[in-house]
Design a protein around this motif. Sequence first.
Motif, PDB file in Angstrom:
ATOM      1  N   PHE A 152      22.215  39.583 -22.223  1.00 26.95           N
ATOM      2  CA  PHE A 152      21.790  38.377 -22.936  1.00 26.95           C
ATOM      3  C   PHE A 152      20.615  37.712 -22.201  1.00 26.95           C
ATOM      4  CE2 PHE A 152      22.768  33.673 -23.493  1.00 26.95           C
ATOM      5  CZ  PHE A 152      22.064  33.581 -24.690  1.00 26.95           C
ATOM      6  N   LYS A 153      20.761  37.566 -20.888  1.00 27.20           N
ATOM      7  CA  LYS A 153      19.708  36.887 -20.114  1.00 27.20           C
ATOM      8  C   LYS A 153      18.376  37.647 -20.213  1.00 27.20           C
ATOM      9  CE  LYS A 153      22.019  33.860 -16.890  1.00 27.20           C
ATOM     10  NZ  LYS A 153      23.410  34.136 -16.503  1.00 27.20           N
ATOM     11  N   ALA A 154      18.481  38.986 -20.324  1.00 34.76           N
ATOM     12  CA  ALA A 154      17.244  39.786 -20.392  1.00 34.76           C
ATOM     13  C   ALA A 154      16.485  39.545 -21.699  1.00 34.76           C
ATOM     14  CB  ALA A 154      17.574  41.260 -20.222  1.00 34.76           C
ATOM     15  N   THR A 155      17.130  38.903 -22.675  1.00 31.87           N
ATOM     16  CA  THR A 155      16.420  38.636 -23.944  1.00 31.87           C
ATOM     17  C   THR A 155      15.734  37.265 -23.926  1.00 31.87           C
ATOM     18  OG1 THR A 155      18.324  37.557 -25.000  1.00 31.87           O
ATOM     19  CG2 THR A 155      18.143  39.949 -25.280  1.00 31.87           C
ATOM     20  N   TRP A 156      16.039  36.439 -22.924  1.00 30.46           N
ATOM     21  CA  TRP A 156      15.562  35.055 -22.958  1.00 30.46           C
ATOM     22  C   TRP A 156      14.049  34.941 -23.057  1.00 30.46           C
ATOM     23  CZ3 TRP A 156      18.844  31.656 -19.051  1.00 30.46           C
ATOM     24  CH2 TRP A 156      20.180  31.723 -19.450  1.00 30.46           C
TER      25      TRP A 156
END
Length: 533
Positions: A226-230
């Motif tokens: 999820f964080k990698a999509t921020w």
Amino acid sequence: MVSSWTGVVLALLVFMVWRRTRRQSLNDIRGPVVPSRLFGHEKMARYSEEVGDLELQWGRAFGPTFRTQGCYGEEKLWTADPKALQHVFHTSGYRYPKGTLVTEVGKLFSGEGILSAAGDDHRRQRKIMNPAFSTGQLRAFLPVFRRSAARLSEKWKEELQITLPFGGRAINISPMLGRMALDVVGEAAFDDQFGALDGNENELARAFDSLFADSFLHPPPWDILFKATWRYLPPSVLGLIKYLPTKEYKRFRSYLRVAFRRGKELIEQKSSGAEKGSKDIMSILVQSNLSEDAETRLSEVEMLSQIATLLIAAHDSIANTLAWLLYELARHPEDQQKIRDEIIATRARIEARHSDDFTPADLDAMIFTNAVIKESLRLHPVAPVLVREAGYDDILPLAVPIQTKSGKATTEIPIASGTQITASVWTYNRLESVWGGDAAVWNPARFLDHKERTNVGVFANLMTFSAGIRGCIGWRFALLELQVVLTELIETFDFRIPKDVEIVGLNAGIMMPIVKGKLKEGVQVPLHLSVLR
Ligand code: HEM
């Protein structure tokens, strides 16, 4: 249900193919085998058993600079090269910003404060905060450091006497060091008496307790992805992340809520003029906020955010650094005795001139004690990695040439705008090309030789306090606190290492000391203490 999952998987595949076709500039740079197409090296790095495990292995194979892979095939550059670090952190100013992920994570626990501010906002906040950290101002904190250090000694003496009136025993030094650091920041930053060493319950301290371990240590795989999509999300969506109902995000939310509520009370007190002349950090900020000039003003949210920021920045960093320092001295009794002798000799000089206590100049003049502090900061940096993102296409210069995939030796790496740079503080601080052949082992004497080294970082050529315009604003504060507390503790106690105890660092955003193999028992540094005076 099945079709929505198919949709998610398809979207992911399209995204990964798009990523691969995007301009990648690091194709010719060597790096470790990628263990997972989806996670790249990200998951293994977040789950490594000890800080340094992977760095050591990868550094041996590829030198101080190589390519790694993030989630969804994103290429990243990993470096500990002194020239590259100098370029990214010093020379380039704001052109290598922290990037969306680091900035947004920073906002989760520190709001809109200096840690997460970017560009002109950061410049303005830094300008306003700098005077609160000047050398003159720090002198005012000296009595605060002394009082808390002396109180810590008393508490440990009490703890030792409960079980054994004569001699010593092993105690876990971490909790009390944490409480002491909390009392210091409460008084120095806000003029607030937390009384943590005296066991007082404090809402702010409770909200803050184990925040990093609970939120950053071993994150669930969905959170890593999820964080990698921020970085692809618009600001309006990023602004909603803090409301996510999972454990990690709730902890941050409740911490910020409590910090802001307490902050409002403190600012009202200080603005009412009742505390005119106070020297704590917040009072200085409140005074400078009375200015007409917008360049020297902070908004209310920014002001409240500095409270959350300072509490975080000055607590675990100090407590963990002191824990590592005492651990190293317990492992090296001969160095412990050397600094004890230096402290006793300095105290004799102070008494001879009929002074009360150590001045900053006395503390700075203790050459070996300072070498020991530097050596511990070198081997145990609280932030083992720092992340930046290229804000423009660039050529990154290297001091140590690397061998590319096509067989060339090069000292220049083309960097495409948006490439993430992982700066390994842990590895830079151990580079043999900078620190010599014994870089991996404890040797404080290396700081006595006055040899020309590289010129990286705000202090002692170390990257431990970072470097450049975003280097630690509190490094002088931290150094003085470390000097004062170490002096008090080494005069008062003898520290020894209990049998079979080895401390290792875990990366939970900051490096946490734990007993090797006892992760479940959490942060702890058990040392054998006996009372000397
Ligand atoms: C041994 C103790 C400490 C260490 C190792 C340390 C380390 C660091 C590092 C590595 C950074 C850069 C973070 C980044 O770039 O993401 C930083 C920033 C910062 N530190 Fe420290 N720190 C320490 C103590 C303190 C203390 C005592 C204070 C305040 C009283 C403080 C306040 C700050 C602030 C406000 C920033 C943000 C600066 C900016 O972005 O302009 N630190 N620190």
